[in-house]
Design an enzyme around this catalytic site. Structure first.
Site, PDB file in Angstrom:
ATOM      1  N   SER B  13       0.811  -1.221   0.000  1.00  0.00           N
ATOM      2  CA  SER B  13       0.000   0.000   0.000  1.00  0.00           C
ATOM      3  C   SER B  13       0.843   1.269   0.000  1.00  0.00           C
ATOM      4  O   SER B  13       0.314   2.371  -0.136  1.00  0.00           O
ATOM      5  CB  SER B  13      -0.948   0.015   1.203  1.00  0.00           C
ATOM      6  OG  SER B  13      -0.204   0.007   2.404  1.00  0.00           O
ATOM      7  N   GLY B  14       2.154   1.117   0.133  1.00  0.00           N
ATOM      8  CA  GLY B  14       3.025   2.294   0.092  1.00  0.00           C
ATOM      9  C   GLY B  14       3.371   2.680  -1.332  1.00  0.00           C
ATOM     10  O   GLY B  14       2.975   2.011  -2.298  1.00  0.00           O
ATOM     11  N   TYR B  15       4.096   3.770  -1.469  1.00  0.00           N
ATOM     12  CA  TYR B  15       4.423   4.255  -2.815  1.00  0.00           C
ATOM     13  C   TYR B  15       5.360   3.294  -3.560  1.00  0.00           C
ATOM     14  O   TYR B  15       5.208   3.080  -4.759  1.00  0.00           O
ATOM     15  CB  TYR B  15       5.071   5.644  -2.741  1.00  0.00           C
ATOM     16  CG  TYR B  15       4.123   6.729  -2.275  1.00  0.00           C
ATOM     17  CD1 TYR B  15       2.808   6.763  -2.703  1.00  0.00           C
ATOM     18  CD2 TYR B  15       4.560   7.742  -1.418  1.00  0.00           C
ATOM     19  CE1 TYR B  15       1.937   7.761  -2.278  1.00  0.00           C
ATOM     20  CE2 TYR B  15       3.707   8.746  -1.001  1.00  0.00           C
ATOM     21  CZ  TYR B  15       2.401   8.757  -1.432  1.00  0.00           C
ATOM     22  OH  TYR B  15       1.552   9.744  -1.020  1.00  0.00           O
ATOM     23  N   CYS B 150      17.480   6.139  -2.541  1.00  0.00           N
ATOM     24  CA  CYS B 150      17.348   6.964  -3.747  1.00  0.00           C
ATOM     25  C   CYS B 150      18.433   8.036  -3.814  1.00  0.00           C
ATOM     26  O   CYS B 150      19.056   8.243  -4.872  1.00  0.00           O
ATOM     27  CB  CYS B 150      15.963   7.592  -3.807  1.00  0.00           C
ATOM     28  SG  CYS B 150      15.426   8.329  -2.253  1.00  0.00           S
ATOM     29  N   ASN B 314      12.886   9.131  -7.594  1.00  0.00           N
ATOM     30  CA  ASN B 314      13.222   8.395  -6.372  1.00  0.00           C
ATOM     31  C   ASN B 314      12.403   7.117  -6.207  1.00  0.00           C
ATOM     32  O   ASN B 314      12.860   6.150  -5.586  1.00  0.00           O
ATOM     33  CB  ASN B 314      13.016   9.279  -5.128  1.00  0.00           C
ATOM     34  CG  ASN B 314      11.651   9.916  -5.080  1.00  0.00           C
ATOM     35  OD1 ASN B 314      11.309  10.715  -5.947  1.00  0.00           O
ATOM     36  ND2 ASN B 314      10.858   9.554  -4.091  1.00  0.00           N
TER      37      ASN B 314
END
Lengths: 57, 347
Positions: B13-15, B150, B314
């Site tokens: 559910s995160g980016y 990143c 990123n």
């Protein structure tokens, strides 16, 4: 076979078209420099005259 | 290679989880069977990642319901996976952990930068640092890879050629980053009135990604590493002021960077003499797996100061994209598979 010349700015090898003519302006695909074709054996390239860009800074 | 290979994403559910899914749904050799989220269990993934509406029917499942797969991606918060690797190893032969848990090979260095002892130090050597441009041969056929920081990725790719040639004496790396670097969980600092339009010094010193740069490029030069939050959602721009041991010309740099990166599929040299896009810009890499690298010699420094710039997304080259690129090497398919998106312009 097409001729090749070296970009005086970044040393990239640039292929010249078979029908290239003296004074033609080509753009280096790597550094974007505009270059004027100079006849000779081999052909060479020299930076084309450019207008200063106004960055407004 | 049996096709397609099965994959699952833990912490979807995160980016980074969302970007992994976006990339893998278009991958020619991998099928994602499950994506987990404890907070979103049962909901269609497009309710969290709306760009994937009509692209997939997957729903979030619980971690406890995971089936065995060929490849397991871990996109969990830092510190969440490290103590449970026995469990994950039981589910998949190949694991890519996108968190910071297995990026550093030395447990002592991990403790120094993360402030606590590593919960599973014996496993650290098993993970290959997942930046193919530096670890391609080790990643090929590997079973475990870490994710990458990143900011670290951009800095490593900017400085790598100069460091490898022993040219660096001292580097001041100024790094500007977008808000998605902080993850999908809101905080006081991400609240719109506090975050919008900022140029906020975030970590002038002490950013953890510095440890990844030192691990990768060595201790042969002095590195200052400062991170500033700017008003972007995605993107990293490194401006690295490099003080050299020897004078160089711009032609020297072209030759050096061409030699290192000429065959790299996701590194573009950007040092244009004309136009407005003369140097690397993060926005032009948005959604893509490219890292753009450029350089300029300071003519007033007797040619001993060089500014090297690197830009990337990123969430892609700095996270999910490098993970998929690493996976491609691990499973033995075309390294660029599933990573062909060139970015957008204008944006």
């Amino acid at each position: 076979m097409s001729a090749e010349a070296e970009c005086p700015e970044c040393a990239a090898v640039i292929e010249l078209d078979d029908d290239v003519v003296e004074g033609e302006i080509v753009t280096c695909t790597e550094c974007g420099m505009e270059l004027e074709v100079v006849p000779g054996n081999p052909w060479s390239l020299t930076p084309a005259p450019e207008e200063e860009e106004d960055w407004g800074e | 290679m049996p096709e397609p290979l099965s994959a699952a994403i833990v912490g979807g559910s995160g980016y980074v989880g969302g970007e992994l899914l976006r990339l893998l749904l278009a991958h020619p050799h991998v099928t994602v069977l499950q994506i987990t989220s404890e907070s979103q269990t049962g909901r269609p993934v497009h309710t969290v990642h709306p760009n994937l509406r009509s692209v997939t029917d997957l729903k979030f499942s619980q971690e406890g319901s995971l089936d065995a797969v060929d490849i397991l991606f871990l996109a969990l918060p830092h510190g969440s996976a490290a103590g449970r690797m026995d469990h994950f190893d039981g589910l998949a032969q190949r694991i890519i952990d996108c968190s910071a848990d297995f990026r550093l090979r030395d447990a002592g260095v991990y403790a120094q930068w993360y402030g606590h002892a590593h919960p599973d130090p014996d496993r650290l050597p098993r993970f290959v640092y997942g930046l193919p441009e530096r670890h391609r041969s080790e990643l090929t056929g590997a079973t475990h890879a870490s994710g990458v920081g990143c900011n670290a990725s951009a800095t490593i790719l900017a400085l790598g050629p100069l460091a490898d040639e022993g040219l660096l004496e001292r580097v001041v790396a100024d790094i500007k980053v977008g808000s998605s670097e902080a993850g999908s969980r809101p905080s006081e600092s991400s609240h719109h009135p506090e975050r919008s339009g900022v140029i906020r010094s975030f970590m002038p010193t002490g950013h953890r990604h510095q440890a990844e740069v030192v691990q990768t490029l060595g201790t042969g030069f002095d590195l200052s590493f400062s991170v500033t939050s700017v008003g972007l959602v995605r993107g990293v721009l490194v401006t690295a002021h490099c003080f050299l041991r020897a004078a160089v010309t711009e032609k020297d740099l072209w030759a050096l960077y061409r030699n290192h990166y000429g065959s790299e599929p996701f590194i573009r040299l950007v040092n244009q003499r004309r136009g407005i896009h003369r140097y690397p810009e993060p926005r032009l890499t948005t959604g893509s797996n490219f890292c753009d690298v450029g350089f300029v010699v300071d003519q007033g420094s007797r040619h001993r100061r060089v500014v090297v710039l690197a830009a990337l997304d990123n969430l892609v080259k700095g996270a999910a994209g490098s993970a998929v690129q690493s996976m491609n090497l691990m499973i033995g398919c075309d390294e660029v598979a599933g990573l062909g998106f060139p970015g957008l312009h204008p944006l």
